[in-house]
Design an enzyme around this catalytic site. Sequence first.
Site, mmCIF file in Angstrom:
data_model
loop_
_atom_site.group_PDB
_atom_site.id
_atom_site.type_symbol
_atom_site.label_atom_id
_atom_site.label_comp_id
_atom_site.label_asym_id
_atom_site.label_seq_id
_atom_site.Cartn_x
_atom_site.Cartn_y
_atom_site.Cartn_z
ATOM 1 N N ASP A 1 0.830 -1.205 0.000
ATOM 2 C CA ASP A 1 0.000 0.000 0.000
ATOM 3 C C ASP A 1 0.868 1.260 0.000
ATOM 4 O OD1 ASP A 1 -1.889 2.118 0.816
ATOM 5 O OD2 ASP A 1 -3.231 0.460 1.261
ATOM 6 N N SER B 1 -7.317 4.541 -0.516
ATOM 7 C CA SER B 1 -7.179 3.081 -0.466
ATOM 8 C C SER B 1 -8.509 2.358 -0.608
ATOM 9 C CB SER B 1 -6.486 2.663 0.836
ATOM 10 O OG SER B 1 -5.131 3.048 0.826
ATOM 11 N N THR C 1 -8.074 -1.673 2.431
ATOM 12 C CA THR C 1 -7.678 -2.642 1.410
ATOM 13 C C THR C 1 -8.225 -4.038 1.668
ATOM 14 O OG1 THR C 1 -5.706 -1.349 0.894
ATOM 15 C CG2 THR C 1 -5.726 -3.636 0.161
ATOM 16 N N ASP D 1 -1.568 0.205 -4.464
ATOM 17 C CA ASP D 1 -2.853 0.780 -4.871
ATOM 18 C C ASP D 1 -2.742 2.251 -5.267
ATOM 19 O OD1 ASP D 1 -2.224 1.426 -2.270
ATOM 20 O OD2 ASP D 1 -4.219 1.088 -1.460
ATOM 21 N N HIS D 2 -1.658 2.909 -4.838
ATOM 22 C CA HIS D 2 -1.426 4.320 -5.149
ATOM 23 C C HIS D 2 -0.081 4.714 -4.553
ATOM 24 C CE1 HIS D 2 -2.230 5.031 -0.918
ATOM 25 N NE2 HIS D 2 -3.386 4.391 -1.054
ATOM 26 N N HIS E 1 -1.910 11.282 -0.619
ATOM 27 C CA HIS E 1 -1.642 10.451 -1.796
ATOM 28 C C HIS E 1 -1.342 11.327 -3.013
ATOM 29 C CE1 HIS E 1 -4.476 7.152 0.036
ATOM 30 N NE2 HIS E 1 -3.395 7.382 0.756
#
Length: 427
Positions: free
Chosen positions: A40, A80, A133, A294-295, A383
């Site tokens: 993550d 997320s 997640t 995921d990012h 993010h």
Amino acid sequence: MKKVSAAFIVWLLVFTTFLGHSSVQAKEAHVKNVIFMIPDGFSTAYATSYRWYKGEKSLMDEMLVGMHRTYSANSAVTDSAAGGTAMATGQKTNNGMIATAPTGEKLPTILQAARANGKGTGLVTTTTITYATPAAFASHVKKRTDEANIAPQLISNKVDVLLGGGKKFFSESLLKKAQEEGYQLVTDQNMLRKTKVEKKILGLFSEEALSPELDRHYTDQPSLADMTMRAIDHLKKKKKGFFLMVEGGQIDWAGHANDPVWAMKDIEAFEEAVKVAKQFAEEDQNTLIVIAGDHDTGGFSVGGYNRYAANVKVLRKVKATGQFIANQLNQDRSNSKEVMKKYTGLNLTAQEMKEIQTSAQAKLAVNKIISKRALIGWTTHEHTGVDVPVYAFGPGSEQFRGLQENTDLPRIMAKLMNLSYPFEKNS
């Protein structure tokens, strides 16, 4: 000219035969098990920095096959919840929503599809097992913060292996129900080692998230590699195979805190888990491993401060997270020089001591000093929307080449596992 043409035709025949053979092999790739590993918050900048930190290539480097786009249904920058939903359901949703469409309908997940097709299922994380997640693979809520409502869904969806933190979200009545459903409850590393592989496992090793890898030695919690190994030991008994999601969740948390050492050590712990999964896949020959963050978190960069240099070796001497170090400071933070020397090996300047003493959050000041000494830059505590690398190993891994949408990942996995699942919807 005729000789050249004849030679060309022969070469073309050989080449097309090879392509045809390769295509047949790809179609015939048998994927019984999928291990989906999610670091993550991880991006190319983290991968690069970790390579310098480690001093050699990472295990993931040799598996690199492509990239994926991370945006959500309502933003160029995902969270997320939306990122996890895309990677679990094959469909985009709004930030903050868990396996639920923007219109409010529940989105079936690849884990649920695997279970419906008779496969074993598992979720492993270093955060709470109810966090965004893991939650996206086995629950449906409109708000990711509704962890108390996520917990019972993990049990009712009969996920065979649940390992992580978040005990506070499991009421006594829910824990009792879990035991009635056949779960064995474990709360520390020793208990995990003694679990019976023929029974479902609910491992809750902390009231909240697990400790960062840097600080884990102060606890009796298992490592991510320990949990991954035990999950595989349990799930490999399933005759029809399994789907397992493994999350290195605190790389993201380190990014939010702009803590480069926390990030590097949790990537190291994630790599150890990858090693466990890869060893199993090599022996099994029917297991696909897919790795994708995921990012990106933090806008991390190798090098900064107007210098053509990097000094990542500074990070190797740091022994604790910025939060842990901040907790060792006395009330007026007058012992910052001694504490920083003990846990980081750095000799603070007068200006750096002042920064720690006057900062609204001491941990952020500590992390800023360490980052600057290592010439590591950050652009945000949130993010970013950059593309993220995709790694794959095992049968079907070539299917992940190129630039994918995050929604493509579960679709490809489902196809390779021959799962009956409505991923074509809204495609």
